[in-house]
Design a protein around this motif. Sequence first.
Motif, short mmCIF file in Angstrom:
data_model
loop_
_atom_site.label_atom_id
_atom_site.label_comp_id
_atom_site.label_asym_id
_atom_site.label_seq_id
_atom_site.Cartn_x
_atom_site.Cartn_y
_atom_site.Cartn_z
N TYR A 30 -77.62 -84.99 77.14
CA TYR A 30 -78.90 -84.37 77.65
C TYR A 30 -79.07 -82.97 76.50
O TYR A 30 -80.30 -82.74 75.96
N LYS A 31 -78.13 -82.07 76.71
CA LYS A 31 -78.31 -80.85 76.14
C LYS A 31 -78.43 -81.06 74.47
O LYS A 31 -79.23 -80.37 74.18
N TYR A 32 -77.72 -81.98 74.10
CA TYR A 32 -77.73 -82.24 72.52
C TYR A 32 -79.16 -82.49 72.11
O TYR A 32 -79.74 -82.11 71.12
N TYR A 34 -81.89 -82.42 73.75
CA TYR A 34 -82.99 -81.35 74.13
C TYR A 34 -82.83 -80.40 72.93
O TYR A 34 -83.85 -79.82 72.74
N SER A 35 -81.82 -79.99 72.60
CA SER A 35 -81.57 -78.82 71.43
C SER A 35 -82.44 -79.20 70.17
O SER A 35 -82.87 -78.51 69.52
N GLU A 48 -88.53 -80.79 77.17
CA GLU A 48 -87.89 -81.57 78.30
C GLU A 48 -88.46 -82.64 78.54
O GLU A 48 -88.00 -83.87 78.77
N THR A 51 -87.18 -85.25 76.24
CA THR A 51 -85.69 -85.55 76.28
C THR A 51 -86.03 -86.79 77.34
O THR A 51 -85.12 -87.89 77.35
#
Length: 72
Positions: A30-32, A34-35, A48, A51
């Motif tokens: 998720y973080k990857y 999203y970034s 968001e 993603t």
Amino acid sequence: MDSKRSDEELMEEFKAGNEKAFEELYKRYYKYIYSLIMRLTSDNELSEDLTDEAFLKLIQYELSYKPSKSTF
């Protein structure tokens, strides 16, 4: 959940109905994702949403997943 399982193992478990395997993939990426999207859009809400869309596509994709033809 053993986080040392490969993406392929998690996808196979997810395809077999193990929702915890999907949760592990979600936590892992998720973080990857999203970034990356945030760098392209510079918009928190849009990033968001996109993603979340990516993970919805993963849910749709799991039915046709074949590990020999796919990699993350």
